[in-house]
Design an enzyme around this catalytic site. Sequence first.
Site, mmCIF file in Angstrom:
data_model
loop_
_atom_site.group_PDB
_atom_site.id
_atom_site.type_symbol
_atom_site.label_atom_id
_atom_site.label_comp_id
_atom_site.label_asym_id
_atom_site.label_seq_id
_atom_site.Cartn_x
_atom_site.Cartn_y
_atom_site.Cartn_z
ATOM 1 N N LYS A 136 0.859 -1.192 0.000
ATOM 2 C CA LYS A 136 0.000 0.000 0.000
ATOM 3 C C LYS A 136 0.887 1.231 0.000
ATOM 4 O O LYS A 136 2.036 1.177 0.456
ATOM 5 C CB LYS A 136 -0.882 0.013 1.247
ATOM 6 C CG LYS A 136 -2.124 0.851 1.087
ATOM 7 C CD LYS A 136 -3.204 0.096 0.335
ATOM 8 C CE LYS A 136 -4.466 0.894 0.167
ATOM 9 N NZ LYS A 136 -5.575 0.057 -0.340
HETATM 10 P P1 NAD Z 1 -13.002 7.871 -2.264
HETATM 11 O O1 NAD Z 1 -11.967 8.881 -2.060
HETATM 12 O O2 NAD Z 1 -13.581 7.708 -3.612
HETATM 13 O O3 NAD Z 1 -14.211 8.121 -1.234
HETATM 14 C C1 NAD Z 1 -13.983 8.297 0.143
HETATM 15 C C2 NAD Z 1 -15.293 8.703 0.775
HETATM 16 O O4 NAD Z 1 -15.115 8.792 2.194
HETATM 17 C C3 NAD Z 1 -15.796 10.072 0.310
HETATM 18 O O5 NAD Z 1 -17.173 10.005 0.048
HETATM 19 C C4 NAD Z 1 -15.550 10.973 1.520
HETATM 20 O O6 NAD Z 1 -16.465 12.023 1.620
HETATM 21 C C5 NAD Z 1 -15.760 9.965 2.647
HETATM 22 N N1 NAD Z 1 -15.188 10.440 3.902
HETATM 23 C C6 NAD Z 1 -13.927 10.888 4.124
HETATM 24 N N2 NAD Z 1 -13.812 11.301 5.401
HETATM 25 C C7 NAD Z 1 -15.030 11.084 5.981
HETATM 26 C C8 NAD Z 1 -15.558 11.326 7.273
HETATM 27 N N3 NAD Z 1 -14.810 11.832 8.236
HETATM 28 N N4 NAD Z 1 -16.857 11.013 7.499
HETATM 29 C C9 NAD Z 1 -17.620 10.475 6.536
HETATM 30 N N5 NAD Z 1 -17.178 10.234 5.292
HETATM 31 C C10 NAD Z 1 -15.896 10.543 5.021
HETATM 32 O O7 NAD Z 1 -12.384 6.491 -1.712
HETATM 33 P P2 NAD Z 1 -12.786 5.015 -2.105
HETATM 34 O O8 NAD Z 1 -11.868 4.560 -3.172
HETATM 35 O O9 NAD Z 1 -14.238 4.918 -2.293
HETATM 36 O O10 NAD Z 1 -12.331 4.242 -0.776
HETATM 37 C C11 NAD Z 1 -13.171 4.176 0.358
HETATM 38 C C12 NAD Z 1 -12.690 3.036 1.255
HETATM 39 O O11 NAD Z 1 -12.718 1.820 0.522
HETATM 40 C C13 NAD Z 1 -11.254 3.153 1.758
HETATM 41 O O12 NAD Z 1 -11.161 2.524 3.018
HETATM 42 C C14 NAD Z 1 -10.466 2.347 0.741
HETATM 43 O O13 NAD Z 1 -9.232 1.892 1.258
HETATM 44 C C15 NAD Z 1 -11.437 1.215 0.522
HETATM 45 N N6 NAD Z 1 -11.246 0.465 -0.722
HETATM 46 C C16 NAD Z 1 -11.244 1.106 -1.942
HETATM 47 C C17 NAD Z 1 -11.095 0.357 -3.102
HETATM 48 C C18 NAD Z 1 -11.170 0.981 -4.476
HETATM 49 O O14 NAD Z 1 -11.141 0.225 -5.452
HETATM 50 N N7 NAD Z 1 -11.279 2.288 -4.598
HETATM 51 C C19 NAD Z 1 -10.923 -1.025 -3.017
HETATM 52 C C20 NAD Z 1 -10.945 -1.638 -1.776
HETATM 53 C C21 NAD Z 1 -11.118 -0.874 -0.636
#
Ligand code: NAD
Length: 461
Positions: A136
């Site tokens: 990561k």
């Molecule tokens: P992203 O940046 O697209 O979205 C993140 C979201 O979290 C946003 O809507 C933001 O407003 C919200 N957020 C941030 N701080 C916050 C808070 N304090 N309170 C409420 N909401 C808050 O990110 P993503 O890619 O959707 O990733 C989200 C999670 O999923 C992370 O934990 C990431 O590691 C995990 N993840 C992502 C992927 C992927 O393919 N993108 C794959 C596996 C896991």
Amino acid sequence: MTTTASKSKSKHAANNGSMKASPILAEVGLPSDPDNLYTQTVGVLLHAAELLGLPHEVQVILAQPKNEIMVHFPVRMDNGDYRLFKGYRVQHNNACGPYKGGIRYHPDVHLDDVKTLALLMTMKCALSRLPYGGGKGGVKCDPRKLSRGELERVTRRFCTAISPVIGPDYDIPAPDVNTNAQVMAWFADTYEAQSDHRNSWDAMRVVTGKPVEIGGSLGREKATGQGVVDVCAELLPELGIQIKGMKFSVLGFGNVGSWTARIFQDLGAKLVAVMDHTGGIRNTNGIDAHALSRHVAKVGGVAGFGASSGSGKKSSAGAEKIDADEFYKTPVDVLVPAALEQMIKDREAKMIAAKVVAEGANAPTTPAGDRVLNQRGIEVFPAILANSGGVTVSYFEWVQNKSCTTWDEEKVDRELNKYMVMAARRTVQARQRFNCDMRTAAYVAALEHVGKVYTVRGIFP
Ligand code: NAD
């Protein structure tokens, strides 16, 4: 599938609740601070490893990452000044295949965070039997305060800084929080420009989650959300819940949250509450996930959605504004945390009015939160299972690039579903065999694979 996720729900509570700190934490020099995210995550791993009887030396190896790389690099800002940025790449383990894992841009990125996410990638890939290890990365920055040009320069300098320690068959980054296909395109272009020109196109394999035009896979953008839905479709019926007609809420409405919501809605489920960094909204008659996605794309967050329908009033077109407590207390069948780590602590877990928490985010639930959910009989579909759809389609992208082929979206979705269903079955079977909660079971099923790999490979020399 004949096994059930629901039958022995309550009797698993004690197992997870009585988890004792492993002596290996001290042996490898980890802090005993119970609030430390990495210590928490390794604690879960070691608990499962103990249950499985994983050899001591493998437990010790997995308790720390293989490599922790920290870089500092200067970037010219739009005003002509230079600013120094801090970046990380943690390579947790590569016994099962090349390191694999996303890159995150966030002001709160720090080493323990990245170590945790790298460890989760090792577990996730092992549970899904993908030929990858875990890694990561991240850059400490607030991308919302960077111009497009600054974002591009941060990406190109970060890529340059870590390019000696990554590679298309060694360590393959991907998007994560606040990074996307465009960031991957800049990253791949920079890496390619610095590689041996005779292999330059092959060098683009150094990242997945690329735009389709430069080798990205169809279906990658929605893959994590699709995977969450696939796992739910496999496991919810055993709990007496059908997706069609169920109510759900989503915490975080970015890539994972918004795609999960849109796909659930298209299958007949009703989105009733959403919270992101800009605030919370609710409508028990249903929030249109597609309209909300368009709103977020335009204004950057869910706040203000449906404001035209009258503040504090519910209508099928909009939603009322709610605070965080009201969000958690909203009755739903499934709550999908899809924001950041450690958001569901014991306080939030006590408020949650859901039958199931399907973890779209990585490590959204603390051990204390987990204990409360278990005690309250709320089922958890753990992150290493529920959100593995993203890395699975990343693997498909890598395979397509390596074999110079492209798959249509139907094939991607079909293959993804196979991997998600198999991972869910492994988890449920491990739960039955070891009489444990779903999170421990997912780790057991992952560690079984890692253990076998170490047995056949041995430990050099
Ligand atoms: P992203 O940046 O697209 O979205 C993140 C979201 O979290 C946003 O809507 C933001 O407003 C919200 N957020 C941030 N701080 C916050 C808070 N304090 N309170 C409420 N909401 C808050 O990110 P993503 O890619 O959707 O990733 C989200 C999670 O999923 C992370 O934990 C990431 O590691 C995990 N993840 C992502 C992927 C992927 O393919 N993108 C794959 C596996 C896991």
